[in-house]
Design a protein around this motif. Structure first.
Motif, short mmCIF file in Angstrom:
data_model
loop_
_atom_site.label_atom_id
_atom_site.label_comp_id
_atom_site.label_asym_id
_atom_site.label_seq_id
_atom_site.Cartn_x
_atom_site.Cartn_y
_atom_site.Cartn_z
N LEU A 27 0.81 5.97 -7.96
CA LEU A 27 0.99 4.92 -8.97
C LEU A 27 1.95 3.83 -8.52
O LEU A 27 1.72 2.66 -8.74
CB LEU A 27 1.51 5.55 -10.27
N LEU A 28 3.02 4.26 -7.85
CA LEU A 28 4.01 3.25 -7.45
C LEU A 28 3.46 2.28 -6.43
O LEU A 28 3.98 1.19 -6.25
CB LEU A 28 5.24 3.94 -6.87
N MET A 51 0.48 1.15 -6.54
CA MET A 51 -0.57 0.34 -7.15
C MET A 51 0.09 -0.71 -8.03
O MET A 51 1.15 -0.49 -8.59
CB MET A 51 -1.50 1.22 -7.99
N GLY A 52 -0.57 -1.83 -8.13
CA GLY A 52 0.01 -2.87 -8.96
C GLY A 52 -1.07 -3.61 -9.70
O GLY A 52 -2.17 -3.10 -9.88
N GLY A 53 -0.77 -4.83 -10.08
CA GLY A 53 -1.77 -5.65 -10.74
C GLY A 53 -1.59 -5.65 -12.24
O GLY A 53 -0.83 -4.87 -12.79
N HIS A 54 -2.32 -6.53 -12.88
CA HIS A 54 -2.21 -6.69 -14.31
C HIS A 54 -3.21 -5.80 -15.02
O HIS A 54 -4.30 -5.57 -14.51
CB HIS A 54 -2.48 -8.16 -14.66
N PHE A 55 -2.81 -5.34 -16.20
CA PHE A 55 -3.71 -4.40 -16.87
C PHE A 55 -5.03 -5.05 -17.28
O PHE A 55 -6.04 -4.39 -17.41
CB PHE A 55 -3.01 -3.73 -18.06
N ASP A 70 -7.37 -4.37 -14.60
CA ASP A 70 -7.86 -2.99 -14.66
C ASP A 70 -8.98 -2.85 -15.68
O ASP A 70 -9.92 -2.10 -15.49
CB ASP A 70 -6.72 -2.05 -15.04
N ALA A 71 -8.81 -3.62 -16.77
CA ALA A 71 -9.79 -3.51 -17.85
C ALA A 71 -11.18 -3.95 -17.39
O ALA A 71 -12.18 -3.44 -17.84
CB ALA A 71 -9.34 -4.36 -19.03
N VAL A 72 -11.21 -4.89 -16.47
CA VAL A 72 -12.50 -5.40 -16.01
C VAL A 72 -13.08 -4.51 -14.90
O VAL A 72 -14.28 -4.44 -14.70
CB VAL A 72 -12.35 -6.84 -15.48
N TRP A 73 -12.19 -3.85 -14.18
CA TRP A 73 -12.57 -2.90 -13.13
C TRP A 73 -13.08 -3.58 -11.86
O TRP A 73 -12.79 -3.15 -10.76
CB TRP A 73 -13.61 -1.89 -13.63
N ARG A 79 -10.51 -2.74 -8.69
CA ARG A 79 -11.45 -1.76 -8.17
C ARG A 79 -11.19 -1.52 -6.69
O ARG A 79 -11.16 -0.38 -6.23
CB ARG A 79 -12.86 -2.29 -8.40
N GLU A 87 -8.20 0.62 -6.38
CA GLU A 87 -8.51 2.00 -6.77
C GLU A 87 -9.22 2.74 -5.63
O GLU A 87 -8.86 3.86 -5.28
CB GLU A 87 -9.39 1.94 -8.02
#
Lengths: 652, 260, 358, 311
Positions: B109-110, B112-116, B119-122, B127, B130
């Motif tokens: 997790l540490l 990984m970054g970016g705005h949520f 993430d919502a769009v994937w 992606r 991930e």
């Protein structure tokens, strides 16, 4: 038949496997040649990758001073890198010697030394450790190349080299010697030795059967044509690379035909990976089929009773139908109508769960398969066929033809294969696949090769329709003291049809009656015991439970019943049996690594038990040596029970 | 270069108390780069407390903790994680409802970054990130030989495997310092051997510094470069395994009355 | 039984991590989507759309929201009704203050308002856990309802105290207000719930979902991995409230048409919580199943006496409904405490493994 | 703005300037607070012994009151009706243990919590089906009239209700601290397995706890019912007990008592003095906000012990 003769002439431009791989890389560079489940997904390698990596490894080997004819020991699970190492060796005119990955140091030392291997390409630390340990005994071994470097960082032995380093060296070497690879590749001839497969054999030290490119190539092509293999076939490469069966299918046939092979992630995930891949071409020794059947039976046993009943009903139905079909009898019509329903409810899903939904061609080979097991899988709609073959003949001798499968034969001879029966009843054959001889073992070669004919060591005959029927190992078929014919393997296979019986050894030569030593299947019997609330502490403990004896007695009675059908063998019923207190283990030399029973060893080791079987006591004390995984040995003591079984049909 | 040559972690004179109980009194321990340090001692000696202080769960009322030369005495666990310290727990602390794969993925997790909202769009960076981390996690799965269970819920695994998954999760963070609290507790001989091999491999392969608590003296002697012995919240010995084994104070602590 | 999986293997991580990795599932989902988007609007009658399907979709959206908070992040909330009210009233204010605003944008902005309020009421979650937190969220519920009740500004000082959805069009079609037809409102609700379900799935299967579940399953282990509890929990509150807010706005605009605060009282909070628990904690699919269950059961209970020709007094029927509903909940929890989603999953596993037992 | 601030501060002046009114408000608050305590006690008892957050406690109050009134309406003398109601509540405890708790043993707390909400619906339906849903008067013979002590107006009914509540609360506290069963209950609360190993049947414990909670519910039902009639809204009293629980801690008997008093008094005072400022009816949420604000500073509640998390 004559059509197949064309396979005998090999074009010198395309007469070795390296040349064929090069052809494949040119003709279909982007088609997938090998997949390997690694890091959680199926990593794919094309024919271009195949050839390229083989080339790089070959150059690396060349940089180490590889000479034509050098042997390379290949040890590890089925990995693309190891297949490439085989290819690389052949590219340079060397001979790969694949070895069993679970071989002990002793076995490994013998073969590596005997083969005079200068190089070893191995999978990982486990194999490196073994090779380092035996290096002193194998003075010719110079380099050990490993693929997976985990845990090897601290190793400082100068003979160690990673595959990546090797390829790097190869690249540098290629700069100074740009033409070496092509030249060496072109120098390869069909008559060169392509591989040496060491057969463990049920007696004595392993023998190294040499096979030429011609042997393998001709037989691979013949089999491909007759069995209708296609470039879009998928096979699972999961059997030991040292076994000629894997070499033939995953290497020779895959290259000759251009189909894809798939390497499972690890030994623990084979069944799972099998399901994912869903191969169209599948090859397994009876042992695997038995295990699959056992798994199916245990899991069905765990189902709720309506489902259990349903599944059993349809399985029995299918087996009956299949038996009738195989025997050429008319199939009763109303039951045939139920078959599609069975396909929907049971056979289809079961095939899918076993990963056999797409199978077009499946073989069982290496040993005789129990007829019940054979019928079971055929009844599911899997095109399972018996293959009779030998390492020394480049696998293929006879195969059941599609649409002409019979229960009791191993089919008709492959094209270009001649079979004859010696006066002693031994099966002899010759073919383009027949090997030139055992490596450094002229005596054994002379014993086996007789004027181009191979003595199979099996007793059998050709029936009226030209089907080959194998009775048993020639020297194993015997007679009881009373003169009744007795075929141990036949009985053992019948016993092993039971999911509860893992291994069985029957005895009867010159004895008054047949007796059996039984190995229970810990998984199946353990499961059975748990469901009945029978507590046990160990294999030994479980094996000696009276309830377990009752269970096995039922199985023995079943076998005896089924013998009644056979005029010749009905006299050889099992009259007394015992359950061994330990599992037969290749480490204790009781069975071979391909799980063939070593009768001689067992007879010596368990003499006391065998005496008890022919005595009148119902208990016997034993001590047995066991070898642990780390090579230490210990002793197991146990009190083994012996049980009588009444003869079936005595009342008639 | 003084930073790089000094100890990775130094615990200086720390004391921890719970009410009237002195869990640690003026304990100093140094962990050197790339070494395997074993912390041993009878039950209740304060070993786990020491680990808890280092990982930020407890804060000492006196003393200092330095990591890579910088003071970090009062940091909270997530800050400690950001420094590059990972750990496992004595009673396996896996996320039981998640698969093995997801458990190990949380270890990254540490990284990984970016705005949520991404993430919502994937699709796009989220992606790609991930999938890249999945690849990294698969290396660890391969390293610890847990391929066969990657999609199994962690809660369903046998104990020995859970411990291994927990190690995998800690490794996924690519820590500089790895703290292992009784990594081999409750394992059978074979599992212990495997775990020893993995610990040594981690140390040699990734150069990870490891501090571990262990009861099995055989294991400690086999794998550690240095041993620190605690008793009643005090350090009574510190040195190479052979030396510590012969230390009179240690012998007394182990042979004396067991105090739980 | 239906599944045929042999030969479906993954060569990329993207394929392996797809939401529906099995071909048969993709086909099934495709068929369901086709039916929902095409067949239902064409075939369903007014009653089905208005009384069953539209509320089902809206509740499902709210249930997804609560599930993110309670099922994934492990934070029990009883304030759902309050957050939905925030969504409804802010949507009303936005739509009436800025009549030109696209109605979808109104919903989203209403969700953002709810997210802000949720964030505020999520702050205590740092210090308190479990039922204490649940009770704390009740404070939000009561306070918010009281606020909307007392402050006339929220309903534009309507003397009746009700907020009424203004008529709005989208692409020339009337979407809200009395003239909006049921199929249109249904399609809007469906589109939104599908979109947001997908978003929720993406959140929970990635970085954020894992940090939520980590905090839920073992907070100390989560912290030492670098999960910051406050940030993580507040994000859960905000996103969850966003969903509830959008659902609240839809409740007003697409379903009821006009609302009083009573529509968002504590019973709504419980209703949504039931959906989440009966559907399955920690499952997006479960939110749909739970919503369907809770919407259908009362309808079923109301109609059963008619079907079997029983003539019952209305209050008797009301009481019986309460009893059966309560009894069903208990029964269901006993039979499958992990909800319909688990039941679905087990069924699916059984089909995949057939004829082997699960 | 100034006006607003003035109205915030002014009530304090009012308190000082008319102390008798303030005392009346205070007494009213204490009386209400004791009732809250009573309901909260039911919660605490059950939570302590079984970890179940019993949302149905409020409906149990309603159910008990309905049963009592229903029996009395059918002409039963008060003692008999009371005895019968007690019997009904004990029977209910048995039924709940058998039908709800036993099958759900070892389930997560949230599942049990949900089950009690189910129970809540069921009992509500059952109670109203059996005894009717119209508002009933409960006359227990104490007149709802006021008298004056030193200028302070006191209500007889409220006073006697408060007294009864105080007595009951004391009895329960003693029961918990001093009796064998009370100690057993505490053992169960601390550790189910440990309790089982010393030979306390969990089932029995649960039945006892739920019975006691049922009896407490009767008391609360009688008090509230006598004051404001027996009807559905009675069950909402339970929601008032929740902030009491936050304040006092779910597992603390003294916490429930003190918390109840604080909430009762705080709520009354706030409603009377500041309520008009924001349009009234702040009783609904004020208690929660009070409890919440309190929690932010002391998360373990009034009497909870500081939790040292073992890692």
């Amino acid at each position: 038949m004559s059509g197949h003769e064309r396979f005998l002439t090999l074009d010198p431009q395309h007469d070795t496997f390296p040349k064929l791989v090069r052809d494949n890389a040119r003709a279909m560079p982007d088609r997938i040649a090998i997949r390997e489940k690694d890091y959680g997904i199926w990593q794919a390698y094309t024919w271009r990758d195949y050839f390229d990596r083989g080339r790089r490894i070959a150059l690396g080997l060349a940089s180490l001073g590889f000479a034509r004819g050098d042997k390379v020991a290949v040890v590890g699970d089925n990995r693309p890198e190891l297949y490439w190492a085989v290819l690389a060796t052949q590219c340079l005119g060397g001979v790969p010697v694949p070895l069993y990955q679970d071989a002990s140091e002793k076995e490994l030392a013998y073969v590596v030394d005997h083969a005079e291997a200068r190089f070893a390409v191995v999978e990982d630390q486990e194999q490196v450790d073994k090779l380092l340990a035996i290096k002193a005994q194998c003075p010719r071994l110079e380099w050990i190349v490993y693929d997976d470097g985990r845990g090897l960082r601290a190793y400082s032995e100068p003979c160690l080299l990673s595959l990546a380093e090797l390829e790097e060296r190869g690249e540098k070497f290629a700069v100074g010697h740009p033409a070496v690879f092509e030249a060496e590749l072109a120098r390869g001839r069909a008559e060169d030795i392509a591989v040496i497969c060491y057969t463990s054999g049920t007696t004595g030290m392993p023998k190294g059967a040499m096979l030429t490119h011609r042997n393998l190539l001709v037989m691979a092509r013949v089999a491909t044509e007759r069995e209708g293999l296609r470039p879009d076939d998928e096979a699972l490469a999961y059997l030991p690379m040292a076994w000629v069966g894997d070499h033939m299918i995953s290497y020779a046939q895959a290259i000759a035909t251009g189909f894809t092979i798939n390497c499972p992630e690890s030994a623990a995930t084979v069944l799972h990976d099998l399901k994912e891949i869903g191969p169209t071409y599948f090859f397994a020794p009876p042992r695997i089929w038995e295990n699959l059947l056992t798994t199916v039976m245990i899991r069905v046993e765990d189902a709720a009773w309506p489902k259990r009943r349903l599944v059993r009903f349809f399985l029995e139905l299918a087996q009956d139908l299949e038996r009738q079909r195989l025997a050429g009898q008319p199939v009763s019509s109303w039951r045939r109508l139920l078959a599609p329903l069975g396909g929907l409810l049971v056979y289809g899903p079961l095939r899918d769960n076993l990963g056999m939904r797409r199978i077009r061609l499946a073989y069982t080979a290496g040993e005789a398969i129990g007829p019940e097991i054979f019928v079971f899988f055929r009844a599911l709609g899997i095109n399972l066929k018996q293959l009779y073959g030998m390492t020394e003949a480049s696998v293929f001798v006879s195969v059941q033809k599609d649409g002409d499968v019979r229960l009791d034969t191993v089919g008709t001879p492959m094209p270009l294969v001649d079979i004859k029966i010696s006066e002693q009843g031994e099966v002899l054959f010759r073919s383009p696949g027949v090997f030139p001889g055992y490596y450094k073992n002229p005596e054994a070669t002379a014993q086996t090769l007789d004027d181009g004919w191979i003595r199979s060591g099996d007793a059998g005959f050709l029936d009226a329709a030209g089907h080959l029927k194998i009775i048993d190992r020639a020297r194993d078929v015997g007679r009881l003291a009373g003169g009744t014919l007795f075929a141990p393997k036949y009985l053992e296979n019948k016993l092993k049809f039971s999911p509860y019986v893992k291994e069985a050894v029957t005895i009867g030569q010159d004895r008054p009656y047949v007796a059996a030593l039984v190995n229970i299947d810990l998984g199946a019997v353990g499961n059975w015991a748990e469901r009945r609330g029978i507590a046990y502490t160990s294999y030994t403990d479980l094996s000696q439970k009276p309830e377990v004896y009752d269970l096995i007695e039922q199985e023995v009675r079943r076998v005896n019943e089924s013998l009644l059908e056979d005029e010749v063998l009905r006299g050889a019923q099992i009259r007394r049996f015992l359950i061994l207190h330990k599992e037969l283990d290749p480490d204790d030399e009781e069975i071979t690594r391909t799980r063939k029973v070593r009768r001689g060893h067992i007879a010596r080791k368990y003499a006391a038990l065998i005496e008890a079987l022919y005595g009148d006591r119902d208990r016997v004390q034993v001590e047995a040596q066991v070898t642990y995984e780390d090579g230490r040995t210990g002793t197991i003591r146990a009190d083994v029970a012996v049980r009588d079984v009444p003869a079936a049909g005595a009342g008639r | 270069m003084t930073e790089a040559s000094g100890p990775l972690l130094s615990v200086e004179d720390i004391s921890v108390r719970f009410g009237a109980l002195m869990a640690l009194s003026r304990v100093s321990v140094e962990v050197h780069r790339r070494e395997i340090l074993a912390i041993i001692g009878p039950n209740g000696a304060g070993k786990t407390t020491l680990l808890n202080v280092v990982s930020g769960f407890y804060h000492p009322y006196e003393g200092r903790i330095r990591f890579e030369g910088r003071d970090r005495t009062s940091l909270k666990p997530p800050d400690v994680a950001e420094l590059g310290i990972a750990r496992t727990f004595q009673n396996v602390a896996l996320f039981r409802g998640m698969s093995v794969l997801d458990n190990i993925m949380t270890g990254r997790l540490l990284k990984m970054g970016g705005h949520f909202l991404l993430d919502a769009v994937w699709y796009g960076p989220a992606r790609r990130q991930e999938l890249a981390h999945r690849a990294a996690v698969e290396r660890i799965i391969d390293f610890l030989e847990i391929q066969a269970i990657r999609k199994t819920p962690a809660g369903r695994l046998p104990y020995g495997l859970q411990k291994r998954v927990e190690l995998a999760r800690a490794l996924a963070a690519e820590p500089k310092l790895l703290l292992l609290d009784e990594p081999m507790a409750g394992m059978n001989v074979e599992e212990k051997e495997d775990m020893c091999r993995f610990i040594l491999d981690v140390n040699s392969e990734f150069g990870t510094t490891i501090a571990l608590i262990e009861h099995d003296m055989g294991v400690v002697m086999d794998i550690s470069d240095r041993v620190v012995v605690l008793d009643y919240g005090r350090k009574i010995a510190d040195g190479p395994p052979e030396q510590v084994r012969k230390d009179q104070a240690v012998l007394d602590a182990y042979l004396g009355v067991a105090h739980d | 039984m239906i599944y045929r999986e042999a030969g479906q293997f993954k060569t990329t991580y993207a394929g392996d991590q797809a939401i529906f990795p099995i071909l048969q599932d993709r086909v099934f989902v495709g068929l369901v989507a086709l039916a929902a988007f095409v067949a239902v609007p064409l075939l369903a009658n007014e009653y089905w759309l208005q009384a069953i399907l539209i509320p089902f979709l809206i509740y499902a959206l709210a249930a997804i929201g609560l599930n993110l908070l309670t099922g994934y992040a492990g934070l029990l909330s009883l304030g759902t009704g309050g957050f939905m009210a925030v969504g409804a009233y802010s949507a009303f204010k936005l739509a009436t203050a800025f009549p030109w605003l696209n109605v979808i944008l109104v919903f989203v902005l209403a969700g953002v308002c709810a997210a802000g309020v949720g964030l505020l009421f999520g702050i205590p979650s740092l210090r308190i856990k479990g039922f204490y937190l649940a009770v704390a969220t009740l404070a939000a519920q009561f306070f918010l309802i009281w606020l909307f009740n007392k402050v006339g500004w929220f309903v534009n000082y309507a003397p009746s105290g009700t907020a009424t959805a203004p008529p709005r069009t989208m692409l020339g079609v009337m979407v809200t207000g009395p003239q909006a037809t049921a199929p249109v409102r249904y399609l809007v609700a469906l589109g939104l719930v599908v979109l947001f379900a997908l978003v929720a799935k993406n959140l929970v299967r990635g970085r954020i979902g894992r940090s939520w579940m980590a905090i839920r399953d073992r907070d100390i282990a989560a912290e030492i991995i670098g999960v910051r509890p406050l940030r993580t929990k507040l994000l859960a509150f905000a996103i969850s409230s966003f969903y509830c807010g959008v659902a609240g706005a839809e409740l007003l605009f697409l379903y009821l048409g006009s609302v009083e605060t009573l529509a968002f009282d504590i019973n709504l909070s419980f209703l949504i919580l039931f959906m989440v628990i009966i559907g399955g904690l920690g499952s997006i699919l479960g939110s749909f199943l739970g919503a369907a269950f809770i919407v259908l059961v009362p309808i079923f209970l109301t109609n059963v006496p008619n079907w079997i020709g029983l003539d019952m007094r209305t209050d008797t029927q009301k009481h019986l409904e309460l009893m059966i509903f309560g009894g069903l909940i208990i029964f269901f929890l006993i039979v499958e405490p992990h909800g319909l989603a688990r039941l679905w999953q087990i069924t699916k596993e059984k089909l995949r493994l057939w004829p082997f037992p699960h | 703005m100034i006006e607003f601030l003035r109205s915030l501060v002014l009530p304090f002046a009012d308190m000082v300037s008319s102390p008798t009114f303030f005392v009346e408000v205070l007494v009213g608050g204490i009386a209400a607070g004791l009732m809250y305590s009573l309901v909260a006690l039911g919660f605490v008892l059950i939570f302590k012994a079984s970890g179940v957050f019993n949302f149905a406690q409020g409906v149990m109050v309603l159910f008990a009151a309905l049963t009592l009134v229903g029996l009395m309406e059918r002409g039963m003398p008060v003692p008999v009706a009371l005895a019968l109601t007690v019997a009904v509540m004990i029977a209910l405890a048995f039924a709940i243990e058998r039908v709800v708790l036993r099958p759900l043993v070892n389930q997560e707390h949230i599942i049990l919590f949900m089950a009690t909400i189910g129970l809540n619906f069921f009992l509500e339906g059952l109670g109203e089906q059996l005894w009717g849903s119209n508002v009933k008067r409960l006359d227990i013979g104490i007149p709802d009239e006021s008298f004056s002590v030193a200028g302070v107006l006191l209500n007889k009914l409220e006073l006697s209700a408060a007294l009864t509540a105080a007595v009951l609360v004391t009895v329960l506290a003693v029961f918990f601290q001093r009796t064998r069963i009370g100690r057993a209950l505490r053992a169960v609360a601390d550790d189910h397995e440990a309790a089982l190993s010393i030979g306390i049947p969990l089932k029995t414990i649960w039945v006892i706890v739920w019975s006691v909670a049922g009896i407490v519910a009767i008391a609360a039902g009688v008090m509230w019912g006598a004051k404001s009639g027996v009807q559905f809204s009675l069950s909402l009293v339970a929601l008032k007990a929740l902030p009491v629980l936050i304040l006092g801690g779910f597992e603390s008997v003294p916490g429930a008592i003190v918390g109840g008093l604080i909430i009762g008094v705080g709520e009354k005072v706030a409603e009377v003095y500041w309520g008009p400022l924001v349009g009234g009816a702040i009783e609904n949420w004020f208690a929660y906000v009070l409890a919440l604000a309190f929690l932010l500073f002391r998360p373990q509640g009034l009497f909870g012990e500081r939790i040292i998390e073992r890692v």
